[in-house]
Design a protein around this motif. Sequence first.
Motif, PDB file in Angstrom:
ATOM      1  N   ALA A  80      63.472 -17.671 -47.794  1.00  0.00           N
ATOM      2  CA  ALA A  80      62.969 -16.301 -47.881  1.00  0.00           C
ATOM      3  C   ALA A  80      64.066 -15.354 -48.361  1.00  0.00           C
ATOM      4  O   ALA A  80      63.808 -14.436 -49.150  1.00  0.00           O
ATOM      5  CB  ALA A  80      62.436 -15.845 -46.526  1.00  0.00           C
ATOM      6  N   GLY A  81      65.306 -15.582 -47.893  1.00  0.00           N
ATOM      7  CA  GLY A  81      66.419 -14.742 -48.308  1.00  0.00           C
ATOM      8  C   GLY A  81      66.667 -14.810 -49.798  1.00  0.00           C
ATOM      9  O   GLY A  81      66.915 -13.779 -50.453  1.00  0.00           O
ATOM     10  N   VAL A  82      66.592 -16.009 -50.363  1.00  0.00           N
ATOM     11  CA  VAL A  82      66.751 -16.161 -51.816  1.00  0.00           C
ATOM     12  C   VAL A  82      65.647 -15.397 -52.542  1.00  0.00           C
ATOM     13  O   VAL A  82      65.890 -14.663 -53.513  1.00  0.00           O
ATOM     14  CB  VAL A  82      66.722 -17.650 -52.215  1.00  0.00           C
ATOM     15  CG1 VAL A  82      66.717 -17.799 -53.731  1.00  0.00           C
ATOM     16  CG2 VAL A  82      67.925 -18.379 -51.620  1.00  0.00           C
ATOM     17  N   GLY A  83      64.408 -15.571 -52.066  1.00  0.00           N
ATOM     18  CA  GLY A  83      63.280 -14.901 -52.712  1.00  0.00           C
ATOM     19  C   GLY A  83      63.376 -13.389 -52.628  1.00  0.00           C
ATOM     20  O   GLY A  83      63.112 -12.680 -53.616  1.00  0.00           O
ATOM     21  N   SER A 127      71.074 -13.242 -44.661  1.00  0.00           N
ATOM     22  CA  SER A 127      71.435 -13.993 -45.863  1.00  0.00           C
ATOM     23  C   SER A 127      70.894 -13.338 -47.127  1.00  0.00           C
ATOM     24  O   SER A 127      71.438 -13.534 -48.212  1.00  0.00           O
ATOM     25  CB  SER A 127      70.904 -15.431 -45.766  1.00  0.00           C
ATOM     26  OG  SER A 127      69.483 -15.455 -45.778  1.00  0.00           O
ATOM     27  N   THR A 128      69.815 -12.550 -46.990  1.00  0.00           N
ATOM     28  CA  THR A 128      69.258 -11.852 -48.153  1.00  0.00           C
ATOM     29  C   THR A 128      70.326 -11.008 -48.831  1.00  0.00           C
ATOM     30  O   THR A 128      70.429 -10.967 -50.070  1.00  0.00           O
ATOM     31  CB  THR A 128      68.083 -10.959 -47.728  1.00  0.00           C
ATOM     32  OG1 THR A 128      67.053 -11.764 -47.146  1.00  0.00           O
ATOM     33  CG2 THR A 128      67.517 -10.207 -48.932  1.00  0.00           C
ATOM     34  N   ILE A 129      71.144 -10.318 -48.025  1.00  0.00           N
ATOM     35  CA  ILE A 129      72.171  -9.440 -48.581  1.00  0.00           C
ATOM     36  C   ILE A 129      73.251 -10.259 -49.285  1.00  0.00           C
ATOM     37  O   ILE A 129      73.774  -9.859 -50.325  1.00  0.00           O
ATOM     38  CB  ILE A 129      72.768  -8.562 -47.470  1.00  0.00           C
ATOM     39  CG1 ILE A 129      71.668  -7.665 -46.886  1.00  0.00           C
ATOM     40  CG2 ILE A 129      73.924  -7.720 -47.985  1.00  0.00           C
ATOM     41  CD1 ILE A 129      72.115  -6.800 -45.746  1.00  0.00           C
ATOM     42  N   VAL A 130      73.581 -11.422 -48.736  1.00  0.00           N
ATOM     43  CA  VAL A 130      74.561 -12.301 -49.376  1.00  0.00           C
ATOM     44  C   VAL A 130      74.035 -12.772 -50.733  1.00  0.00           C
ATOM     45  O   VAL A 130      74.738 -12.705 -51.753  1.00  0.00           O
ATOM     46  CB  VAL A 130      74.885 -13.504 -48.474  1.00  0.00           C
ATOM     47  CG1 VAL A 130      75.812 -14.486 -49.207  1.00  0.00           C
ATOM     48  CG2 VAL A 130      75.541 -13.033 -47.178  1.00  0.00           C
ATOM     49  N   MET A 132      80.673 -11.131 -46.127  1.00  0.00           N
ATOM     50  CA  MET A 132      79.851 -12.288 -46.456  1.00  0.00           C
ATOM     51  C   MET A 132      80.195 -13.476 -45.567  1.00  0.00           C
ATOM     52  O   MET A 132      79.316 -14.187 -45.077  1.00  0.00           O
ATOM     53  CB  MET A 132      80.036 -12.658 -47.929  1.00  0.00           C
ATOM     54  CG  MET A 132      79.460 -11.643 -48.901  1.00  0.00           C
ATOM     55  SD  MET A 132      79.749 -12.091 -50.645  1.00  0.00           S
ATOM     56  CE  MET A 132      78.841 -13.623 -50.755  1.00  0.00           C
ATOM     57  N   LEU A 133      81.491 -13.690 -45.338  1.00  0.00           N
ATOM     58  CA  LEU A 133      81.904 -14.810 -44.485  1.00  0.00           C
ATOM     59  C   LEU A 133      81.435 -14.620 -43.050  1.00  0.00           C
ATOM     60  O   LEU A 133      81.053 -15.594 -42.381  1.00  0.00           O
ATOM     61  CB  LEU A 133      83.427 -14.958 -44.538  1.00  0.00           C
ATOM     62  CG  LEU A 133      84.005 -15.416 -45.882  1.00  0.00           C
ATOM     63  CD1 LEU A 133      85.534 -15.454 -45.834  1.00  0.00           C
ATOM     64  CD2 LEU A 133      83.456 -16.792 -46.276  1.00  0.00           C
ATOM     65  N   LEU A 173      80.349  -4.336 -43.361  1.00  0.00           N
ATOM     66  CA  LEU A 173      81.531  -4.567 -44.188  1.00  0.00           C
ATOM     67  C   LEU A 173      81.151  -4.772 -45.651  1.00  0.00           C
ATOM     68  O   LEU A 173      81.833  -4.302 -46.562  1.00  0.00           O
ATOM     69  CB  LEU A 173      82.297  -5.790 -43.680  1.00  0.00           C
ATOM     70  CG  LEU A 173      83.174  -5.604 -42.444  1.00  0.00           C
ATOM     71  CD1 LEU A 173      83.746  -6.947 -42.000  1.00  0.00           C
ATOM     72  CD2 LEU A 173      84.309  -4.626 -42.742  1.00  0.00           C
ATOM     73  N   LEU A 174      80.036  -5.465 -45.854  1.00  0.00           N
ATOM     74  CA  LEU A 174      79.620  -5.793 -47.213  1.00  0.00           C
ATOM     75  C   LEU A 174      79.049  -4.572 -47.935  1.00  0.00           C
ATOM     76  O   LEU A 174      79.335  -4.344 -49.119  1.00  0.00           O
ATOM     77  CB  LEU A 174      78.585  -6.919 -47.178  1.00  0.00           C
ATOM     78  CG  LEU A 174      78.098  -7.494 -48.505  1.00  0.00           C
ATOM     79  CD1 LEU A 174      79.266  -7.978 -49.347  1.00  0.00           C
ATOM     80  CD2 LEU A 174      77.132  -8.642 -48.252  1.00  0.00           C
ATOM     81  N   LEU A 175      78.275  -3.761 -47.218  1.00  0.00           N
ATOM     82  CA  LEU A 175      77.585  -2.643 -47.854  1.00  0.00           C
ATOM     83  C   LEU A 175      78.317  -1.309 -47.723  1.00  0.00           C
ATOM     84  O   LEU A 175      78.076  -0.393 -48.513  1.00  0.00           O
ATOM     85  CB  LEU A 175      76.169  -2.502 -47.270  1.00  0.00           C
ATOM     86  CG  LEU A 175      75.223  -3.681 -47.515  1.00  0.00           C
ATOM     87  CD1 LEU A 175      73.863  -3.395 -46.886  1.00  0.00           C
ATOM     88  CD2 LEU A 175      75.059  -3.958 -49.000  1.00  0.00           C
ATOM     89  N   GLN A 176      79.157  -1.160 -46.704  1.00  0.00           N
ATOM     90  CA  GLN A 176      79.909   0.080 -46.477  1.00  0.00           C
ATOM     91  C   GLN A 176      79.005   1.320 -46.474  1.00  0.00           C
ATOM     92  O   GLN A 176      79.096   2.153 -47.380  1.00  0.00           O
ATOM     93  CB  GLN A 176      80.996   0.253 -47.544  1.00  0.00           C
ATOM     94  CG  GLN A 176      81.977  -0.895 -47.612  1.00  0.00           C
ATOM     95  CD  GLN A 176      82.973  -0.686 -48.743  1.00  0.00           C
ATOM     96  OE1 GLN A 176      83.843   0.172 -48.670  1.00  0.00           O
ATOM     97  NE2 GLN A 176      82.819  -1.460 -49.797  1.00  0.00           N
ATOM     98  N   PRO A 177      78.106   1.442 -45.506  1.00  0.00           N
ATOM     99  CA  PRO A 177      77.210   2.605 -45.469  1.00  0.00           C
ATOM    100  C   PRO A 177      77.984   3.907 -45.255  1.00  0.00           C
ATOM    101  O   PRO A 177      79.020   3.929 -44.598  1.00  0.00           O
ATOM    102  CB  PRO A 177      76.301   2.304 -44.272  1.00  0.00           C
ATOM    103  CG  PRO A 177      77.115   1.400 -43.407  1.00  0.00           C
ATOM    104  CD  PRO A 177      77.922   0.555 -44.353  1.00  0.00           C
ATOM    105  N   VAL A 178      77.457   4.997 -45.826  1.00  0.00           N
ATOM    106  CA  VAL A 178      78.074   6.321 -45.713  1.00  0.00           C
ATOM    107  C   VAL A 178      77.019   7.301 -45.203  1.00  0.00           C
ATOM    108  O   VAL A 178      75.871   7.293 -45.666  1.00  0.00           O
ATOM    109  CB  VAL A 178      78.610   6.806 -47.080  1.00  0.00           C
ATOM    110  CG1 VAL A 178      79.199   8.199 -46.952  1.00  0.00           C
ATOM    111  CG2 VAL A 178      79.662   5.829 -47.602  1.00  0.00           C
TER     112      VAL A 178
END
Length: 295
Positions: free
Chosen positions: A20-23, A254-257, A279-280, A146-151
């Motif tokens: 589902a994450g890939v899709g 995992s969708t975000i990765v 990601m890690l 960490l991956l998206l850094q929201p503001v």
Amino acid sequence: MPRRFNPTHWQLGSYWMLLAGVGFAIMGACVKAGAQRFTTGELVFYRSAFGFISIAALIWWQGKPLQTPLLDMQMRRAGVGFGALLLFFYAIAHLPLATAITLNYTSPMFLALLSPWLLRGEHRAHGRQRQIFNICVVGGFIGVCLLLQPVFYRDQLLAGSLGLLSGLGAALAYVHVKQLGMQGEPDWRTVFYFTLLCTVTSGLWMLFDRITPLRWQDIPLLSGLGLSATCSQLAMTRAYRTGHTLTVASLAYSTIVFATLIGVIGWGETLSMHEVAGMLLIIGFGVLSTRQTHT
């Protein structure tokens, strides 16, 4: 009769969330490409209509019954899911994209809070195992940040609140999906009612907004959008129906990765060290969560 869950099958069931994450990541790429030409309402409509037509055709071809004693629950799931989607789109329109996505992905943490009360029919982890599940959910969310850094800015309180509500709404929709699965509802029926409501509602939205004339060049993009969304909905529904709820919630990150990797490959985006660390963290806590279904 309500279905009895076998804990030995939970890990395999949870892995459907990776598909589902890939899709969903592919769907996001299609939305990004299509947003230059189509409005949000149009993209929601084409995404939903493709799934509705596909599922309806499958139901007709195989003679599957649409009648269900759980119609009220099906419509609640569809309504809550569509409401969460609208709140998410509002947040996207009024917040930085990374902030809106981060707020929407609070849904696994809401699931962790709600599941002991709303999913009592599921095998419940206790003690150390329950703590590890919660750590995996929170740890994965830290990776998302960490991956998206929201503001956030002071004048975005309303949009931020609605974005947070989209995460709560998504969590409630997933609870409904789990409850429907525990009552024996098949994946295709749950997706059918969800896409039906989304198609009708977004179609009405288009009538009061804008309808962009279709071109032959648009067909591959819209088909990719609809196909990826439909497959993702089916895989996600099966994951929550057959997998451990908190494991699936951890793997939802995992969708975000996958979306980040598509950005690197398709749009030439680069990753900083803290994005790699995020990601890690998502991957590491996802793996740890799946291992808990063995204990």
